[in-house]
Design a protein around this motif. Sequence first.
Motif, PDB file in Angstrom:
ATOM      1  N   LEU A 138      22.428 -71.346 -45.318  1.00  0.00           N
ATOM      2  CA  LEU A 138      21.555 -71.294 -44.141  1.00  0.00           C
ATOM      3  C   LEU A 138      20.820 -72.614 -43.921  1.00  0.00           C
ATOM      4  N   LYS A 139      20.547 -73.348 -44.998  1.00  0.00           N
ATOM      5  CA  LYS A 139      19.786 -74.593 -44.867  1.00  0.00           C
ATOM      6  C   LYS A 139      20.523 -75.623 -44.027  1.00  0.00           C
ATOM      7  N   ASN A 140      21.843 -75.650 -44.132  1.00  0.00           N
ATOM      8  CA  ASN A 140      22.626 -76.607 -43.342  1.00  0.00           C
ATOM      9  C   ASN A 140      22.821 -76.148 -41.904  1.00  0.00           C
ATOM     10  N   SER A 141      22.334 -74.953 -41.593  1.00  0.00           N
ATOM     11  CA  SER A 141      22.403 -74.448 -40.216  1.00  0.00           C
ATOM     12  C   SER A 141      21.003 -74.113 -39.727  1.00  0.00           C
ATOM     13  N   LEU A 142      20.034 -74.952 -40.119  1.00  0.00           N
ATOM     14  CA  LEU A 142      18.640 -74.726 -39.744  1.00  0.00           C
ATOM     15  C   LEU A 142      18.513 -74.599 -38.230  1.00  0.00           C
ATOM     16  N   ASN A 143      17.705 -73.624 -37.815  1.00  0.00           N
ATOM     17  CA  ASN A 143      17.401 -73.375 -36.396  1.00  0.00           C
ATOM     18  C   ASN A 143      18.578 -72.808 -35.596  1.00  0.00           C
ATOM     19  N   THR A 166      30.036 -54.614 -35.056  1.00  0.00           N
ATOM     20  CA  THR A 166      28.696 -55.093 -35.361  1.00  0.00           C
ATOM     21  C   THR A 166      28.745 -56.539 -35.817  1.00  0.00           C
ATOM     22  N   PHE A 167      27.671 -57.260 -35.516  1.00  0.00           N
ATOM     23  CA  PHE A 167      27.533 -58.662 -35.908  1.00  0.00           C
ATOM     24  C   PHE A 167      26.210 -58.806 -36.661  1.00  0.00           C
ATOM     25  N   PHE A 168      26.285 -59.201 -37.926  1.00  0.00           N
ATOM     26  CA  PHE A 168      25.094 -59.497 -38.718  1.00  0.00           C
ATOM     27  C   PHE A 168      24.896 -61.013 -38.727  1.00  0.00           C
ATOM     28  N   ASN A 169      23.676 -61.438 -38.420  1.00  0.00           N
ATOM     29  CA  ASN A 169      23.362 -62.865 -38.345  1.00  0.00           C
ATOM     30  C   ASN A 169      22.097 -63.154 -39.137  1.00  0.00           C
ATOM     31  N   LEU A 170      22.129 -64.219 -39.934  1.00  0.00           N
ATOM     32  CA  LEU A 170      20.970 -64.682 -40.685  1.00  0.00           C
ATOM     33  C   LEU A 170      20.617 -66.078 -40.220  1.00  0.00           C
ATOM     34  N   GLY A 171      19.308 -66.386 -40.202  1.00  0.00           N
ATOM     35  CA  GLY A 171      18.898 -67.727 -39.816  1.00  0.00           C
ATOM     36  C   GLY A 171      17.524 -68.075 -40.330  1.00  0.00           C
ATOM     37  N   VAL A 172      17.335 -69.363 -40.571  1.00  0.00           N
ATOM     38  CA  VAL A 172      16.024 -69.921 -40.919  1.00  0.00           C
ATOM     39  C   VAL A 172      15.622 -70.851 -39.782  1.00  0.00           C
ATOM     40  N   PHE A 173      14.411 -70.655 -39.255  1.00  0.00           N
ATOM     41  CA  PHE A 173      13.983 -71.367 -38.050  1.00  0.00           C
ATOM     42  C   PHE A 173      12.614 -71.994 -38.267  1.00  0.00           C
ATOM     43  N   GLU A 174      12.440 -73.192 -37.731  1.00  0.00           N
ATOM     44  CA  GLU A 174      11.177 -73.913 -37.840  1.00  0.00           C
ATOM     45  C   GLU A 174      10.206 -73.482 -36.747  1.00  0.00           C
TER      46      GLU A 174
END
Length: 240
Positions: A138-143, A166-174
């Motif tokens: 996830l870190k390399n796909s920030l935001n 179904t679609f499961f999505n994870l993300g880290v956002f600033e």
Amino acid sequence: MRQQLYKSSERGKADFGWLKANFSFSFGNYFNPDKVQFGMLRVLNDDTIAAGMGFGTHPHDNMEIITIPLEGGLKHRDSMGNEAVVRFGEVQVMSAGTGILHSEMNPSGTEPAKTLQLWVFPEKQNVAPRYDQKSFDLKNSLNSFVNVVSPYDKNDGNALWVYQQTFFNLGVFEAGKTIEYKINIAGNGVYIFLIEGETAVSGTTLLPRDAIGITETETIELKIRQQSKILLIEIPMQQN
């Protein structure tokens, strides 16, 4: 657009000493007629499992089971002969199908394991049981959201897959970012679970472990108020 807010403080709870669990939907001894499921999403359990403890061998059938470690990991064994540890940064899927036995244990002798486990009603019944897991950075796909689980007939090879649309999505956002999510399949709903941070979803503020269910829309706007880790699930609201 229709919205339903699920506050963290209003979840069901269980404390067995070795297991501290929070139930977003009715599960075990917790039953709330207003919180049985969200469309085809039946279970979202937020578990803390003590060091060296876990769930002994038990059965499942005709359910798609997704496990997302938040801290530590779980050692998985099943009746198909699979044995693996799924750790933070990985996602695990299991199609129970015609029936499977498995166990999940915290392999650490000192640290607790924190996991999300989700159950989805399958589109296909009585399939051959299957198991898979994969690491996602996830870190390399920030935001941006990373698709970690997708439908069996729409998978591009990058995500894991299950027998449901179904679609499961994870993300880290600033903080300060605005994200727009577009529905992949008309009629699907979206269930957003805030793992960490603070985010406004279509004007509704979510705090850690809050969730919101949204239906009857084509797009959803997320405004990130504090750095956030988000699980976004697009799910059919009824069986096809």
